[in-house]
Design a protein around this motif. Structure first.
Motif, mmCIF file in Angstrom:
data_model
loop_
_atom_site.group_PDB
_atom_site.id
_atom_site.type_symbol
_atom_site.label_atom_id
_atom_site.label_comp_id
_atom_site.label_asym_id
_atom_site.label_seq_id
_atom_site.Cartn_x
_atom_site.Cartn_y
_atom_site.Cartn_z
ATOM 1 N N THR A 102 35.472 37.459 57.988
ATOM 2 C CA THR A 102 35.719 36.211 57.267
ATOM 3 C C THR A 102 35.409 36.381 55.785
ATOM 4 O OG1 THR A 102 35.229 34.908 59.242
ATOM 5 C CG2 THR A 102 35.100 33.772 57.129
ATOM 6 N N LEU A 103 34.295 37.037 55.486
ATOM 7 C CA LEU A 103 33.941 37.271 54.084
ATOM 8 C C LEU A 103 34.987 38.137 53.385
ATOM 9 C CD1 LEU A 103 30.084 37.814 54.314
ATOM 10 C CD2 LEU A 103 31.287 35.902 53.261
ATOM 11 N N ILE A 104 35.446 39.170 54.057
ATOM 12 C CA ILE A 104 36.481 40.031 53.474
ATOM 13 C C ILE A 104 37.758 39.229 53.213
ATOM 14 C CG2 ILE A 104 37.999 42.021 53.910
ATOM 15 C CD1 ILE A 104 35.127 42.762 53.164
ATOM 16 N N ALA A 105 38.151 38.398 54.168
ATOM 17 C CA ALA A 105 39.357 37.577 53.992
ATOM 18 C C ALA A 105 39.187 36.613 52.823
ATOM 19 C CB ALA A 105 39.657 36.813 55.278
ATOM 20 N N LEU A 106 38.014 36.001 52.707
ATOM 21 C CA LEU A 106 37.767 35.076 51.596
ATOM 22 C C LEU A 106 37.808 35.797 50.253
ATOM 23 C CD1 LEU A 106 34.920 32.873 53.129
ATOM 24 C CD2 LEU A 106 37.288 32.197 52.661
ATOM 25 N N ALA A 119 40.614 37.030 45.300
ATOM 26 C CA ALA A 119 41.168 38.047 44.411
ATOM 27 C C ALA A 119 42.645 37.779 44.128
ATOM 28 C CB ALA A 119 40.981 39.440 45.005
ATOM 29 N N ALA A 120 43.387 37.325 45.123
ATOM 30 C CA ALA A 120 44.793 36.961 44.914
ATOM 31 C C ALA A 120 44.897 35.787 43.948
ATOM 32 C CB ALA A 120 45.457 36.627 46.246
ATOM 33 N N VAL A 147 42.761 35.112 41.568
ATOM 34 C CA VAL A 147 42.464 35.668 40.247
ATOM 35 C C VAL A 147 43.676 36.428 39.718
ATOM 36 C CG1 VAL A 147 41.026 37.329 38.993
ATOM 37 C CG2 VAL A 147 39.975 35.763 40.628
ATOM 38 N N GLN A 148 44.331 37.204 40.573
ATOM 39 C CA GLN A 148 45.519 37.947 40.144
ATOM 40 C C GLN A 148 46.612 37.007 39.663
ATOM 41 O OE1 GLN A 148 46.044 41.175 39.628
ATOM 42 N NE2 GLN A 148 48.121 40.746 38.952
ATOM 43 N N LEU A 149 46.840 35.926 40.373
ATOM 44 C CA LEU A 149 47.843 34.946 39.925
ATOM 45 C C LEU A 149 47.457 34.343 38.579
ATOM 46 C CD1 LEU A 149 48.677 33.131 43.283
ATOM 47 C CD2 LEU A 149 50.215 34.543 41.907
ATOM 48 N N THR A 150 46.177 34.067 38.405
ATOM 49 C CA THR A 150 45.703 33.528 37.130
ATOM 50 C C THR A 150 45.954 34.526 36.005
ATOM 51 O OG1 THR A 150 43.992 32.295 38.314
ATOM 52 C CG2 THR A 150 43.700 32.557 35.946
ATOM 53 N N ILE A 151 45.683 35.804 36.261
ATOM 54 C CA ILE A 151 45.930 36.843 35.260
ATOM 55 C C ILE A 151 47.417 36.929 34.938
ATOM 56 C CG2 ILE A 151 45.928 39.347 34.895
ATOM 57 C CD1 ILE A 151 43.229 39.404 36.368
ATOM 58 N N MET A 152 48.265 36.870 35.964
ATOM 59 C CA MET A 152 49.708 36.954 35.745
ATOM 60 C C MET A 152 50.214 35.792 34.895
ATOM 61 S SD MET A 152 50.787 38.306 39.557
ATOM 62 C CE MET A 152 52.528 38.000 39.372
ATOM 63 N N ILE A 153 49.673 34.618 35.114
ATOM 64 C CA ILE A 153 50.067 33.461 34.294
ATOM 65 C C ILE A 153 49.546 33.627 32.878
ATOM 66 C CG2 ILE A 153 49.752 30.980 33.982
ATOM 67 C CD1 ILE A 153 49.730 30.794 37.093
ATOM 68 N N ALA A 194 35.607 37.927 42.238
ATOM 69 C CA ALA A 194 36.118 37.102 43.338
ATOM 70 C C ALA A 194 34.985 36.363 44.031
ATOM 71 C CB ALA A 194 36.888 37.963 44.340
ATOM 72 N N ILE A 195 33.890 37.058 44.307
ATOM 73 C CA ILE A 195 32.748 36.410 44.970
ATOM 74 C C ILE A 195 32.152 35.343 44.070
ATOM 75 C CG2 ILE A 195 30.387 36.784 45.791
ATOM 76 C CD1 ILE A 195 31.335 39.504 46.859
ATOM 77 N N THR A 196 31.963 35.668 42.787
ATOM 78 C CA THR A 196 31.354 34.709 41.859
ATOM 79 C C THR A 196 32.214 33.463 41.713
ATOM 80 O OG1 THR A 196 30.342 36.551 40.679
ATOM 81 C CG2 THR A 196 30.413 34.434 39.544
ATOM 82 N N LEU A 197 33.519 33.650 41.542
ATOM 83 C CA LEU A 197 34.404 32.486 41.434
ATOM 84 C C LEU A 197 34.437 31.684 42.730
ATOM 85 C CD1 LEU A 197 37.409 33.903 39.398
ATOM 86 C CD2 LEU A 197 35.835 32.095 38.696
#
Length: 123
Positions: free
Chosen positions: A66-70, A75-76, A78-84, A108-111
């Motif tokens: 569950t933690l890995i999935a979260l 991270a996805a 964050v990646q979308l945010t970077i792409m925008i 990813a964990i911090t956010l």
């Protein structure tokens, strides 16, 4: 409670019959209806007795998954945010994540924790 057990028993017999009838390439059973009743009984008992024990024993693995999935979902995000942000004027914003994979995991964990805390506090 007993009615639920009887219902599960009947449904397990039906499920075993469906598996044997329609998925015979994968689930082979001989013995007809008697075998379906025995197999359905075993499945019902296993679900009542063994499943709770397995849930307890596998809890650390399920929490880890569950933690890995979260982390992957965050991270996805964050990646979308970077792409925008990359499509915006660099004088307004630039966004990169340093530190390789470890940096991504930390961000990813911090956010994720930060967003969760905001949701709890602002509820």
């Amino acid at each position: 409670m007993p009615l639920r057990i009887v219902a599960k028993f009947a449904l397990n017999i039906g499920l075993v019959w469906v598996l044997a009838t329609y998925l015979g390439d994968y689930f082979q059973m001989t013995g007809g209806l008697g075998a379906a009743v025995v197999t359905g009984s075993l499945l019902t008992l296993m679900n009542i007795i063994v499943r709770p024990i397995l849930h307890i024993l596998t809890l650390p693995f399920r929490l880890f998954a569950t933690l890995i999935a979260l982390i992957i979902v965050q991270a996805a995000f964050v990646q979308l945010t970077i792409m925008i942000a990359e499509r915006m004027d660099p004088a307004v914003v630039t966004l990169t994540i340093g530190g390789g994979l470890f940096g991504w995991i930390v961000v990813a964990i911090t956010l994720g924790v930060g967003n969760w805390l905001m949701k709890v506090v602002l509820k």
